[in-house]
Design a protein around this motif. Structure first.
Motif, short mmCIF file in Angstrom:
data_model
loop_
_atom_site.label_atom_id
_atom_site.label_comp_id
_atom_site.label_asym_id
_atom_site.label_seq_id
_atom_site.Cartn_x
_atom_site.Cartn_y
_atom_site.Cartn_z
N CYS A 92 0.84 -1.19 0.00
CA CYS A 92 0.00 0.00 0.00
C CYS A 92 0.88 1.24 0.00
CB CYS A 92 -0.91 0.01 1.22
SG CYS A 92 -2.23 -1.20 1.11
N VAL A 93 0.45 2.25 -0.73
CA VAL A 93 1.22 3.49 -0.80
C VAL A 93 0.31 4.67 -0.45
CG1 VAL A 93 2.84 2.59 -2.52
CG2 VAL A 93 0.78 3.80 -3.28
N ASP A 94 0.92 5.84 -0.30
CA ASP A 94 0.17 7.07 -0.03
C ASP A 94 0.25 7.96 -1.27
OD1 ASP A 94 0.14 5.98 2.52
OD2 ASP A 94 1.79 7.23 3.23
N VAL A 95 -0.85 8.64 -1.55
CA VAL A 95 -0.85 9.54 -2.71
C VAL A 95 -1.43 10.89 -2.30
CG1 VAL A 95 -0.97 7.75 -4.50
CG2 VAL A 95 -3.09 8.62 -3.50
N ILE A 96 -0.99 11.92 -3.01
CA ILE A 96 -1.55 13.26 -2.79
C ILE A 96 -1.83 13.89 -4.14
CG2 ILE A 96 0.76 14.37 -2.66
CD1 ILE A 96 -0.50 16.36 -0.64
N ILE A 116 -5.17 13.69 0.47
CA ILE A 116 -4.13 12.69 0.75
C ILE A 116 -4.86 11.39 1.05
CG2 ILE A 116 -2.30 11.95 2.34
CD1 ILE A 116 -1.60 14.85 2.84
N ILE A 117 -4.47 10.35 0.38
CA ILE A 117 -5.03 9.03 0.69
C ILE A 117 -3.89 8.16 1.17
CG2 ILE A 117 -6.62 7.23 -0.03
CD1 ILE A 117 -7.30 8.78 -2.47
N LYS A 118 -4.04 7.69 2.41
CA LYS A 118 -3.01 6.83 3.01
C LYS A 118 -3.37 5.38 2.79
CE LYS A 118 -0.74 7.76 6.89
NZ LYS A 118 -0.36 8.20 8.24
N PHE A 119 -2.38 4.60 2.53
CA PHE A 119 -2.54 3.14 2.37
C PHE A 119 -3.55 2.77 1.29
CE2 PHE A 119 -1.58 3.76 7.00
CZ PHE A 119 -0.25 3.42 6.91
N VAL A 120 -3.28 3.21 0.08
CA VAL A 120 -4.12 2.76 -1.03
C VAL A 120 -3.50 1.54 -1.66
CG1 VAL A 120 -5.19 4.95 -1.66
CG2 VAL A 120 -3.01 4.34 -2.70
N LYS A 121 -4.38 0.75 -2.22
CA LYS A 121 -3.95 -0.44 -2.94
C LYS A 121 -4.00 -0.11 -4.43
CE LYS A 121 -6.01 -5.02 -3.65
NZ LYS A 121 -4.94 -5.60 -4.39
N VAL A 169 -8.64 -0.22 0.90
CA VAL A 169 -8.53 -1.55 1.51
C VAL A 169 -9.25 -1.49 2.85
CG1 VAL A 169 -6.95 -3.37 2.23
CG2 VAL A 169 -6.24 -1.74 0.48
N THR A 170 -10.07 -2.48 3.11
CA THR A 170 -10.87 -2.52 4.33
C THR A 170 -10.03 -2.31 5.58
OG1 THR A 170 -12.37 -4.05 3.25
CG2 THR A 170 -12.54 -3.92 5.63
N GLY A 171 -10.45 -1.38 6.41
CA GLY A 171 -9.82 -1.16 7.70
C GLY A 171 -8.45 -0.53 7.66
N CYS A 172 -8.02 -0.06 6.52
CA CYS A 172 -6.63 0.39 6.39
C CYS A 172 -6.55 1.78 5.76
CB CYS A 172 -5.91 -0.66 5.54
SG CYS A 172 -4.22 -0.30 5.18
N THR A 173 -7.24 1.98 4.66
CA THR A 173 -7.13 3.24 3.91
C THR A 173 -7.71 4.43 4.69
OG1 THR A 173 -7.37 1.93 1.91
CG2 THR A 173 -7.63 4.31 1.68
N ARG A 174 -7.01 5.54 4.65
CA ARG A 174 -7.49 6.77 5.29
C ARG A 174 -7.48 7.89 4.26
NH1 ARG A 174 -8.61 3.57 8.30
NH2 ARG A 174 -8.07 3.21 10.46
N ILE A 175 -8.51 8.74 4.32
CA ILE A 175 -8.59 9.86 3.39
C ILE A 175 -8.59 11.17 4.15
CG2 ILE A 175 -10.26 11.08 1.91
CD1 ILE A 175 -10.40 8.89 0.19
#
Ligand SMILES: *[C@@H]1O[C@H](CO)[C@@H](O)[C@H](O)[C@H]1NC(C)=O
Ligand SMILES: *[C@@H]1O[C@H](CO)[C@@H](O)[C@H](O)[C@H]1NC(C)=O
Length: 152
Positions: free
Chosen positions: A26-30, A94-99, A113-119
């Protein structure tokens, strides 16, 4: 390292689209949010509720490269509500932990991803201000309504 609110492993869109980023990590994007489509309900026999909500939108980085994002389930609904309540037109996201996943058009895009991704929309961080300042165009975000997307 990854539990800190302000630690981001930001990945360049060009690296994602060229396929050099490992899709198992998983990576983070902005980016700046563009083209938020309608929230659609996708019928599916594999889901207990007979389907799931899906929302697609684009992110644009400072190189003007577009990355497509696809959110599903409650996450899509939550994002849509947040988006509708946004206080300004230009939204840096910013999206943290995207698949990373391949779309039907064989293009890399990001998904939750369930329980992981943050926006985070316009988070109170210096990087948000930098991106808002960089933006040379006027403060308009086009909202494109494309209901037929669900029929793909
Ligand atoms: C950051 O993301 C890259 C892929 O862009 C990955 O190779 C690397 O392991 C990640 N680092 C951490 C600390 O998660
Ligand atoms: C995205 O999040 C929603 C809500 O948590 C979940 O139902 C859905 O399965 C997630 N998508 C993936 C690919 O895990």
């Amino acid at each position: 390292m990854c539990s800190s609110r302000t630690y981001f492993n930001l990945t360049e869109f060009v690296s994602i689209l060229s396929g050099i980023v490992n899709p198992n990590i998983c990576v983070d994007v902005i980016g700046k949010i563009l083209n938020v489509r309608e929230l659609v309900f996708v019928p599916s026999v594999e889901h207990s509720q007979g389907g799931y909500f899906e929302l697609c939108f684009g992110l644009r980085d400072t190189e003007c490269i577009h990355l497509e994002c696809r959110l599903t389930g409650d996450f899509a609904v939550e994002f849509y509500d947040l988006w509708k309540r946004r206080s300004r037109n230009t939204v840096i996201c910013i999206i943290k932990f995207v698949k990373l996943e391949l779309s039907q058009e064989h293009r890399w895009r990001c998904t939750n991803v369930t329980g992981c991704t943050r926006i985070m929309l316009n988070p109170d961080l210096s990087i948000t201000d930098e991106m808002l300042c960089w933006n040379p165009e006027n403060d308009q975000v086009p909202i494109i309504t494309r209901k037929e997307n669900a029929m793909e």
